[in-house]
Design an enzyme around this catalytic site. Structure first.
Site, PDB file in Angstrom:
ATOM      1  N   LYS A 135      44.414  23.046 -18.681  1.00 36.38           N
ATOM      2  CA  LYS A 135      43.013  23.054 -18.233  1.00 36.38           C
ATOM      3  C   LYS A 135      42.542  24.505 -18.214  1.00 36.38           C
ATOM      4  O   LYS A 135      42.857  25.268 -17.310  1.00 36.38           O
ATOM      5  CB  LYS A 135      43.015  22.406 -16.857  1.00 36.38           C
ATOM      6  N   CYS A 169      43.826  40.868 -12.903  1.00 34.12           N
ATOM      7  CA  CYS A 169      44.464  40.658 -11.594  1.00 34.12           C
ATOM      8  C   CYS A 169      45.223  41.903 -11.160  1.00 34.12           C
ATOM      9  O   CYS A 169      45.363  42.160  -9.979  1.00 34.12           O
ATOM     10  CB  CYS A 169      45.402  39.455 -11.674  1.00 34.12           C
ATOM     11  N   GLU A 183      39.334  41.396  -3.264  1.00 32.11           N
ATOM     12  CA  GLU A 183      39.395  41.534  -4.714  1.00 32.11           C
ATOM     13  C   GLU A 183      37.977  41.471  -5.293  1.00 32.11           C
ATOM     14  O   GLU A 183      37.249  40.507  -5.056  1.00 32.11           O
ATOM     15  CB  GLU A 183      40.239  40.415  -5.320  1.00 32.11           C
ATOM     16  N   GLU A 214      49.974  32.375  -9.807  1.00 28.86           N
ATOM     17  CA  GLU A 214      49.698  33.781 -10.150  1.00 28.86           C
ATOM     18  C   GLU A 214      48.291  34.051  -9.664  1.00 28.86           C
ATOM     19  O   GLU A 214      47.319  33.569 -10.263  1.00 28.86           O
ATOM     20  CB  GLU A 214      49.772  33.995 -11.670  1.00 28.86           C
TER      21      GLU A 214
HETATM   22  P1  NAD Z   1      39.532  30.431 -10.334  1.00 26.63           P
HETATM   23  O1  NAD Z   1      40.562  30.281  -9.263  1.00 26.63           O
HETATM   24  O2  NAD Z   1      38.128  30.220  -9.982  1.00 26.63           O
HETATM   25  O3  NAD Z   1      39.837  29.461 -11.556  1.00 26.63           O
HETATM   26  C1  NAD Z   1      41.101  29.437 -12.191  1.00 26.63           C
HETATM   27  C2  NAD Z   1      41.276  28.069 -12.840  1.00 26.63           C
HETATM   28  O4  NAD Z   1      41.358  27.084 -11.801  1.00 26.63           O
HETATM   29  C3  NAD Z   1      40.126  27.641 -13.741  1.00 26.63           C
HETATM   30  O5  NAD Z   1      40.641  26.911 -14.842  1.00 26.63           O
HETATM   31  C4  NAD Z   1      39.319  26.728 -12.834  1.00 26.63           C
HETATM   32  O6  NAD Z   1      38.553  25.792 -13.570  1.00 26.63           O
HETATM   33  C5  NAD Z   1      40.423  26.034 -12.059  1.00 26.63           C
HETATM   34  N1  NAD Z   1      40.013  25.471 -10.756  1.00 26.63           N
HETATM   35  C6  NAD Z   1      38.926  25.768 -10.015  1.00 26.63           C
HETATM   36  N2  NAD Z   1      38.907  24.996  -8.905  1.00 26.63           N
HETATM   37  C7  NAD Z   1      40.008  24.215  -8.940  1.00 26.63           C
HETATM   38  C8  NAD Z   1      40.556  23.229  -8.074  1.00 26.63           C
HETATM   39  N3  NAD Z   1      39.973  22.892  -6.923  1.00 26.63           N
HETATM   40  N4  NAD Z   1      41.712  22.633  -8.420  1.00 26.63           N
HETATM   41  C9  NAD Z   1      42.356  22.968  -9.554  1.00 26.63           C
HETATM   42  N5  NAD Z   1      41.875  23.898 -10.429  1.00 26.63           N
HETATM   43  C10 NAD Z   1      40.717  24.524 -10.121  1.00 26.63           C
HETATM   44  O7  NAD Z   1      39.786  31.897 -10.941  1.00 26.63           O
HETATM   45  P2  NAD Z   1      38.963  32.595 -12.093  1.00 26.63           P
HETATM   46  O8  NAD Z   1      37.667  33.049 -11.516  1.00 26.63           O
HETATM   47  O9  NAD Z   1      38.977  31.770 -13.322  1.00 26.63           O
HETATM   48  O10 NAD Z   1      39.906  33.862 -12.374  1.00 26.63           O
HETATM   49  C11 NAD Z   1      39.884  35.012 -11.598  1.00 26.63           C
HETATM   50  C12 NAD Z   1      41.022  35.014 -10.604  1.00 26.63           C
HETATM   51  O11 NAD Z   1      42.259  34.820 -11.278  1.00 26.63           O
HETATM   52  C13 NAD Z   1      41.158  36.349  -9.910  1.00 26.63           C
HETATM   53  O12 NAD Z   1      41.392  36.147  -8.533  1.00 26.63           O
HETATM   54  C14 NAD Z   1      42.372  36.970 -10.555  1.00 26.63           C
HETATM   55  O13 NAD Z   1      43.027  37.918  -9.765  1.00 26.63           O
HETATM   56  C15 NAD Z   1      43.206  35.778 -10.830  1.00 26.63           C
HETATM   57  N6  NAD Z   1      44.181  36.071 -11.895  1.00 26.63           N
HETATM   58  C16 NAD Z   1      45.488  36.228 -11.553  1.00 26.63           C
HETATM   59  C17 NAD Z   1      46.426  36.564 -12.536  1.00 26.63           C
HETATM   60  C18 NAD Z   1      47.883  36.754 -12.183  1.00 26.63           C
HETATM   61  O14 NAD Z   1      48.706  36.702 -13.090  1.00 26.63           O
HETATM   62  N7  NAD Z   1      48.234  36.974 -10.937  1.00 26.63           N
HETATM   63  C19 NAD Z   1      46.021  36.710 -13.854  1.00 26.63           C
HETATM   64  C20 NAD Z   1      44.681  36.540 -14.166  1.00 26.63           C
HETATM   65  C21 NAD Z   1      43.755  36.209 -13.171  1.00 26.63           C
END
Ligand code: NAD
Length: 496
Positions: free
Chosen positions: A181, A290, A391, A256
């Site tokens: 997804k 991240c 963040e 992550e």
């Molecule tokens: P997000 O948490 O909004 O979304 C991540 C994914 O989760 C998307 O595919 C989204 O559609 C899905 N999602 C949203 N709500 C959900 C739910 N209730 N249940 C299941 N899935 C759901 O994050 P984002 O805005 O896409 O990405 C930015 C964040 O990701 C930042 O906090 C960043 O630090 C983190 N990130 C972490 C790493 C790492 O390796 N630690 C790498 C990249 C990004």
């Protein structure tokens, strides 16, 4: 090339159980963040599509066309996936650029990394040994590993092709079926990867890709009883919610999550290298990373000189058209995300911060059409200011001077996050002590944001749990089993 290369997309369909078809939720337009032009109309999945994909994946898993292959046979398919990614390297890099607006030089690197990830896990799989453990009786004891079943892989928008590969490759190597997804705003690379998996010979139903709303599809996947593991990369609060649901099912999850990584510059550092490293650490990927080094601690003796050089460097960064070879920073992902960054900058100034550079949108050279924002540096804040604790996920750096190592460590570790850190010094003993004392999953010493697929990656504290990459990353997609082989013909003594 500014026109999207959609040759790797199949009429904007979703991929469910080996079939390309329309999703049941409303379609939406995938937008190029650099000028808001439309890349493609994308069909999206709803919760019923998600359930169907899981059921197909479970059937495909039990049929064992995939899990039942010998490791070298599955590895051969992963090598084919890597080869197909390499064969379409430029098309995928351009597609990824259109998907999230990253500069082309960076998306080329991400595509190379995705191919290498498939190759690495193919090699891992072929060379992974099971254990013969020391027996304590007249029997032979072994520890072996089995696949889990259906894995839900949920990825964010900032480096889609690389994050997808980091989940798909080890999950498939381990013999699982995967429902992927991608983030709402960046489905293009994931759909292209689905097509490549199909071409490489991954059996029907073993991979599905569901673009659409996370709160609907992601949630349906996490709750589904046939989903046996969730591998999630994204924000901390969404990750925490997934962990709660997983606890109900007693299902393993790897998370992550976010970060607020400290970078430390000691006075004895090679300041030229440190300036370069700090600029790269926070401003590459427009700070949408991240591991962005978003809190900078500089030893007071060199603070003035270092900051002057850093600000000069930040002002020179090339912010603009991601299709240009020499662009260093592209646009932010959406208008809404840029607004959230602007609010953080305003908050930092209200909290007493002083703006050293940036703090505004650039204009001219076509940038008014996209979601651009200038590299921004703020000083004068205490580490407990919200701007230093939350963040921001954008090109915003908070700079703080420090006087001694003890005070530095207290502040650097004073964060709910624990993803990564950087240290710049010529003193290897100090680097060693500081690195061991930092509460983070990764520490870079005299470098930053470098990655090796063979080295595990993951967070401490609110930055997550579980590890990706390395052999540990493959084990995350397996469950351990112990085998006891009786070695004599005598009956067990108890019943006699
Ligand atoms: P997000 O948490 O909004 O979304 C991540 C994914 O989760 C998307 O595919 C989204 O559609 C899905 N999602 C949203 N709500 C959900 C739910 N209730 N249940 C299941 N899935 C759901 O994050 P984002 O805005 O896409 O990405 C930015 C964040 O990701 C930042 O906090 C960043 O630090 C983190 N990130 C972490 C790493 C790492 O390796 N630690 C790498 C990249 C990004």
């Amino acid at each position: 090339m500014n026109h999207p290369d959609t040759s790797l997309l199949t009429s904007g369909d979703i991929f469910v159980g080996g079939e390309w078809r329309k999703g049941r939720a409303n379609p939406y337009a995938s937008i190029y963040p650099a000028d808001q032009s439309i890349n493609a109309e994308i069909s999206t999945a709803n919760a019923d599509d998600a359930r169907e994909a899981v059921e197909c994946a479970d059937r495909a898993f039990r049929k064992a066309d995939w899990a039942g292959l010998k490791p070298h046979q599955r590895a051969a398919v992963l090598h084919r996936i890597a080869g197909l990614i390499e064969a379409r390297h430029e098309a995928l890099a351009q597609l990824q650029r259109r998907d999230n607006g990253k500069p082309i030089s960076e998306t080329r690197g991400l595509v190379t990394s995705a191919a290498n990830t498939f190759r690495y896990f193919a090699s891992c799989l072929e060379t992974l040994e099971e254990e013969l453990t020391p027996a304590r009786g007249d029997y032979l004891t072994m520890s072996v590993h089995e696949p889990l079943g259906v894995v839900a892989a949920i990825t964010p928008w900032n480096s889609p092709i690389a994050s997808d590969a980091q989940k798909l490759a080890p999950a498939l190597a381990a013999g699982n079926a995967v429902v992927l997804k991608p983030a709402e705003v960046t489905p293009l690379a994931s759909l292209a990867l689905a097509r490549i998996c199909e071409e490489a010979g991954v059996p029907r139903g073993v991979v599905s890709v569901l673009p659409g709303k996370g709160s609907v599809i992601g949630d349906a996947l996490v709750r589904h009883p046939l989903v046996k593991k969730v591998a999630f990369t994204g924000g901390t609060e969404v990750g925490r919610g997934i962990a709660r649901l997983a606890a109900e099912k007693l299902m393993p999850v790897s998370l992550e999550l976010g970060g607020k990584s400290p970078t430390i510059v000691y006075a004895d550092a090679d300041l030229d290298h440190a300036v370069n490293g700090v600029l790269y650490g926070i401003f590459s990927s427009s700070g949408e990373s991240c591991i962005a080094g978003s809190r900078l601690f500089v030893e007071r003796r060199v603070y003035g000189e270092f900051m002057a050089r850093l600000v000069e460097g930040a002002r020179k960064l090339r912010v603009g058209d991601p299709s240009r070879e020499n662009t260093q920073m592209g646009p932010l992902i959406t208008a809404q995300h840029r607004e959230s960054i602007e609010k953080y900058v305003a908050l930092g100034l209200e909290e007493g911060g002083k703006l050293l550079c940036g703090g505004e949108r650039p204009s001219g050279d076509g940038r008014d059409k996209g979601f651009f924002y200038l590299p921004t540096i703020i000083e004068g804040l205490a580490n407990d200011a919200r701007m230093c604790q939350e963040e921001i996920f954008g090109p915003v750096l908070a700079a703080l001077p420090f006087d001694d190592e003890a005070a530095l460590l207290e502040q650097a570790n004073d964060s709910v996050f624990g993803l990564a850190a950087g240290i710049w010094t010529r003193d290897y003993k100090r680097a060693w002590h500081t690195a061991r004392a930092l509460n983070t999953g990764t520490v870079w010493i005299n470098t930053y944001k470098q990655f090796s697929i063979s080295t595990p990656f993951g967070g401490w504290k609110d930055s997550g749990m579980g590890r990706e990459k390395g052999r540990l990353g493959l084990r995350e997609y397996m469950q351990q089993k112990s085998l006891y082989w009786g070695l004599n013909d005598a009956p067990l003594p108890w019943a006699n």
